[in-house]
Design a protein around this motif. Structure first.
Motif, mmCIF file in Angstrom:
data_model
loop_
_atom_site.group_PDB
_atom_site.id
_atom_site.type_symbol
_atom_site.label_atom_id
_atom_site.label_comp_id
_atom_site.label_asym_id
_atom_site.label_seq_id
_atom_site.Cartn_x
_atom_site.Cartn_y
_atom_site.Cartn_z
ATOM 1 N N SER A 95 48.155 1.558 -23.990
ATOM 2 C CA SER A 95 49.301 0.716 -23.687
ATOM 3 C C SER A 95 48.830 -0.543 -22.960
ATOM 4 N N ILE A 96 49.502 -1.644 -23.235
ATOM 5 C CA ILE A 96 49.251 -2.902 -22.533
ATOM 6 C C ILE A 96 50.603 -3.516 -22.186
ATOM 7 N N PRO A 97 50.660 -4.456 -21.243
ATOM 8 C CA PRO A 97 51.944 -5.101 -20.944
ATOM 9 C C PRO A 97 52.554 -5.704 -22.203
ATOM 10 N N THR A 98 53.868 -5.599 -22.336
ATOM 11 C CA THR A 98 54.507 -6.140 -23.534
ATOM 12 C C THR A 98 54.270 -7.639 -23.671
ATOM 13 N N ALA A 99 54.155 -8.345 -22.555
ATOM 14 C CA ALA A 99 53.882 -9.781 -22.626
ATOM 15 C C ALA A 99 52.509 -10.044 -23.230
ATOM 16 N N ALA A 100 51.527 -9.195 -22.890
ATOM 17 C CA ALA A 100 50.188 -9.347 -23.461
ATOM 18 C C ALA A 100 50.198 -8.997 -24.944
ATOM 19 N N ALA A 101 50.962 -7.980 -25.317
ATOM 20 C CA ALA A 101 51.063 -7.621 -26.731
ATOM 21 C C ALA A 101 51.706 -8.755 -27.526
ATOM 22 N N ASP A 102 52.790 -9.314 -26.993
ATOM 23 C CA ASP A 102 53.517 -10.363 -27.710
ATOM 24 C C ASP A 102 52.665 -11.606 -27.952
ATOM 25 N N SER A 103 51.674 -11.845 -27.090
ATOM 26 C CA SER A 103 50.828 -13.031 -27.245
ATOM 27 C C SER A 103 49.465 -12.700 -27.824
ATOM 28 N N SER A 104 49.319 -11.517 -28.414
ATOM 29 C CA SER A 104 48.024 -11.124 -28.993
ATOM 30 C C SER A 104 47.859 -11.703 -30.387
ATOM 31 N N GLY A 105 46.612 -12.053 -30.701
ATOM 32 C CA GLY A 105 46.310 -12.622 -32.003
ATOM 33 C C GLY A 105 46.601 -14.113 -32.058
ATOM 34 N N PRO A 106 46.467 -14.732 -33.247
ATOM 35 C CA PRO A 106 46.738 -16.161 -33.400
ATOM 36 C C PRO A 106 48.173 -16.519 -33.018
ATOM 37 N N ALA A 107 48.362 -17.739 -32.533
ATOM 38 C CA ALA A 107 49.647 -18.163 -31.977
ATOM 39 C C ALA A 107 50.797 -18.041 -32.972
ATOM 40 N N GLU A 108 50.537 -18.251 -34.263
ATOM 41 C CA GLU A 108 51.636 -18.218 -35.224
ATOM 42 C C GLU A 108 52.231 -16.816 -35.381
ATOM 43 N N GLY A 109 51.520 -15.783 -34.921
ATOM 44 C CA GLY A 109 52.029 -14.420 -35.018
ATOM 45 C C GLY A 109 52.534 -13.862 -33.702
ATOM 46 N N HIS A 110 52.658 -14.706 -32.669
ATOM 47 C CA HIS A 110 53.092 -14.223 -31.359
ATOM 48 C C HIS A 110 54.559 -13.788 -31.386
ATOM 49 N N GLY A 111 54.860 -12.832 -30.496
ATOM 50 C CA GLY A 111 56.213 -12.305 -30.403
ATOM 51 C C GLY A 111 56.326 -10.935 -31.032
ATOM 52 N N ASP A 112 57.217 -10.094 -30.507
ATOM 53 C CA ASP A 112 57.523 -8.774 -31.064
ATOM 54 C C ASP A 112 56.268 -7.920 -31.251
ATOM 55 N N GLY A 113 55.445 -7.848 -30.213
ATOM 56 C CA GLY A 113 54.247 -7.004 -30.256
ATOM 57 C C GLY A 113 53.002 -7.700 -30.750
ATOM 58 N N GLY A 114 53.153 -8.891 -31.337
ATOM 59 C CA GLY A 114 52.004 -9.667 -31.768
ATOM 60 C C GLY A 114 51.081 -8.913 -32.710
ATOM 61 N N ALA A 115 49.840 -9.382 -32.782
ATOM 62 C CA ALA A 115 48.861 -8.762 -33.671
ATOM 63 C C ALA A 115 48.501 -7.355 -33.212
ATOM 64 N N TYR A 116 48.555 -7.116 -31.912
ATOM 65 C CA TYR A 116 48.149 -5.805 -31.379
ATOM 66 C C TYR A 116 48.974 -4.685 -31.999
ATOM 67 N N VAL A 117 50.280 -4.807 -31.956
ATOM 68 C CA VAL A 117 51.132 -3.766 -32.521
ATOM 69 C C VAL A 117 51.060 -3.773 -34.039
ATOM 70 N N ALA A 118 51.066 -4.949 -34.656
ATOM 71 C CA ALA A 118 51.041 -5.033 -36.120
ATOM 72 C C ALA A 118 49.788 -4.392 -36.694
ATOM 73 N N GLU A 119 48.634 -4.630 -36.064
ATOM 74 C CA GLU A 119 47.376 -4.065 -36.562
ATOM 75 C C GLU A 119 47.358 -2.553 -36.433
ATOM 76 N N HIS A 120 47.819 -2.042 -35.296
ATOM 77 C CA HIS A 120 47.855 -0.590 -35.121
ATOM 78 C C HIS A 120 48.825 0.067 -36.109
ATOM 79 N N LEU A 121 49.986 -0.542 -36.307
ATOM 80 C CA LEU A 121 50.935 0.017 -37.258
ATOM 81 C C LEU A 121 50.354 0.044 -38.665
#
Length: 387
Positions: A204-230
């Motif tokens: 688990s990581i802070p939701t703010a860190a998840a939302d800003s993970s990966g390239p900027a165009e994919g930020h928000g709603d879990g960002g790349a971190y959640v999308a990649e794991h899913l």
């Protein structure tokens, strides 16, 4: 599971110049204590600058003291180091492999100093974190920048350092997890196996860190971190269905939360999820730690100790799938990634293997990728001061 590729794949048997322009590979990891006296100094390294009292660190260190003050991560990195060297030698890849840690010996700066003294000029880095996030990527890049700056302050001319792309969806990372999930299912009692759910776990990581993970165009709603794991969870679950003929319910869940309780972190926690499944009458669960490269402390304590104890209290049968570790297929994947990046640097168009829907990740982290709370220099990216 079918591979996604572009143009021809990287050669399996490497010619002597296949790694050019790179002349070394750096295995970069987190590090961990190797005895009781190491625990608090190690945690001081991890939390430096946060002002956490020593007595609090002793409390946090109880997880390590339960295992004799020894984290499994260093021995696991030694095994991976050996597997990489063996695979490279078997396939004719003449590339020395070195190892450095962020928070314990062998320290990253010391390893880069040794590489500099040995005359290495282009170093490729494999971080033991497969996904995009600040703590899983950019922080490693910041540590690289810190180490390079330290060497320059000593009057040295350090090598240029690049980083391998995220490998979360490479077949050599995913397929061992499929086999591990099947093996864990086979460990369950036969009378509950058919109804077992899959719980894919990651840090688990802070939701703010998840939302800003990966390239900027994919930020928000879990960002790349959640999308990649899913994407990985979905790929593994589909492969398990193909192998067993059973379409098992699954969910991505989280573990190893730390930090202030008022800050939102990714949920649900694995223990809470086990309670929910038990309440729904689910007969058994397989925990699949897709977010971790090896069976280090977060796996040994948070899953094998804490979550397993919770399941026992509930009377819920559980099994835990193994992580990739030093699996020969993962070592082969690293070799393929090295050859791919080297060929790209030479201006060629090598194949880029990936499973799932997201495709292969970027080679160079773009500006704004996994931003830090306070801006700091980071190597091996588009904003690197050491390009």
């Amino acid at each position: 599971m079918s591979d996604q590729t572009a143009d021809k794949p990287a050669d399996q048997q490497a010619p002597p110049s296949a790694a050019a322009p790179y002349d070394a590979l750096l295995l970069l990891s987190f590090g961990g204590p190797e005895g009781p006296d190491d625990v608090v100094p190690f945690l001081e390294n991890v939390t430096r600058g946060r002002g956490i009292p020593r007595e609090r660190l002793k409390e946090v260190g109880q997880h390590y003291f339960l295992f004799g003050g020894v984290s499994p991560i260093n021995d696991q990195n030694r095994e991976l180091l050996g597997a990489l060297r063996e695979d490279f030698a078997e396939h004719g890849l003449d590339l020395p492999v070195h190892w450095g840690n962020r928070n314990w010996a062998p320290y990253l700066t010391d390893t880069l100093r040794e590489l500099t003294a040995a005359g290495h000029r282009r170093v490729l880095t494999l971080a033991t974190s497969a996904y995009a996030s600040y703590s899983g990527c950019r922080q490693y890049r910041e540590n690289l920048a810190d180490a390079l700056a330290a060497l320059e302050a000593e009057g040295l001319t350090p090598p240029r350092v690049d980083k391998l792309r995220h490998y979360f969806n490479h077949p050599g990372f995913v397929r061992p997890m499929v086999d591990a999930t099947l093996a864990a299912l086979a460990e369950l009692p036969e009378d509950v196996r058919a109804g077992a759910h899959l719980a894919f776990t990651t840090h688990s990581i802070p939701t703010a860190a998840a939302d800003s993970s990966g390239p900027a165009e994919g930020h928000g709603d879990g960002g790349a971190y959640v999308a990649e794991h899913l994407d990985v969870a979905r790929t593994v679950a589909e492969a398990v269905r193909e192998e067993t003929g059973a379409d098992r319910p699954w969910r991505l869940v989280y573990q190893s939360r730390s930090g202030a309780p008022h800050i939102p972190w990714l949920e649900p926690d694995i223990c809470e999820h086990l309670e929910t499944l038990h309440g729904e009458g689910v007969p058994a669960v397989v925990m699949v730690p897709i977010g971790f490269v090896s069976d280090h402390m977060e796996v040994k304590y948070d899953l094998d100790t804490e979550a397993t104890a919770k399941a026992a209290d509930l009377g819920l049968p559980v099994a835990r799938a193994a992580t990739v570790g030093a699996d020969p297929r993962f070592a082969a994947a690293v070799r393929e990634l090295v050859l791919e990046r080297a060929a790209t640097e030479r201006g060629e168009r090598p194949g880029r293997c990936a499973l799932g829907a997201l495709g292969p990740s970027h080679d160079l982290c773009p500006v704004g990728c996994c931003p830090a709370r306070a801006p700091r220099p980071a190597a091996a990216g588009a904003d690197s001061p050491y390009a």
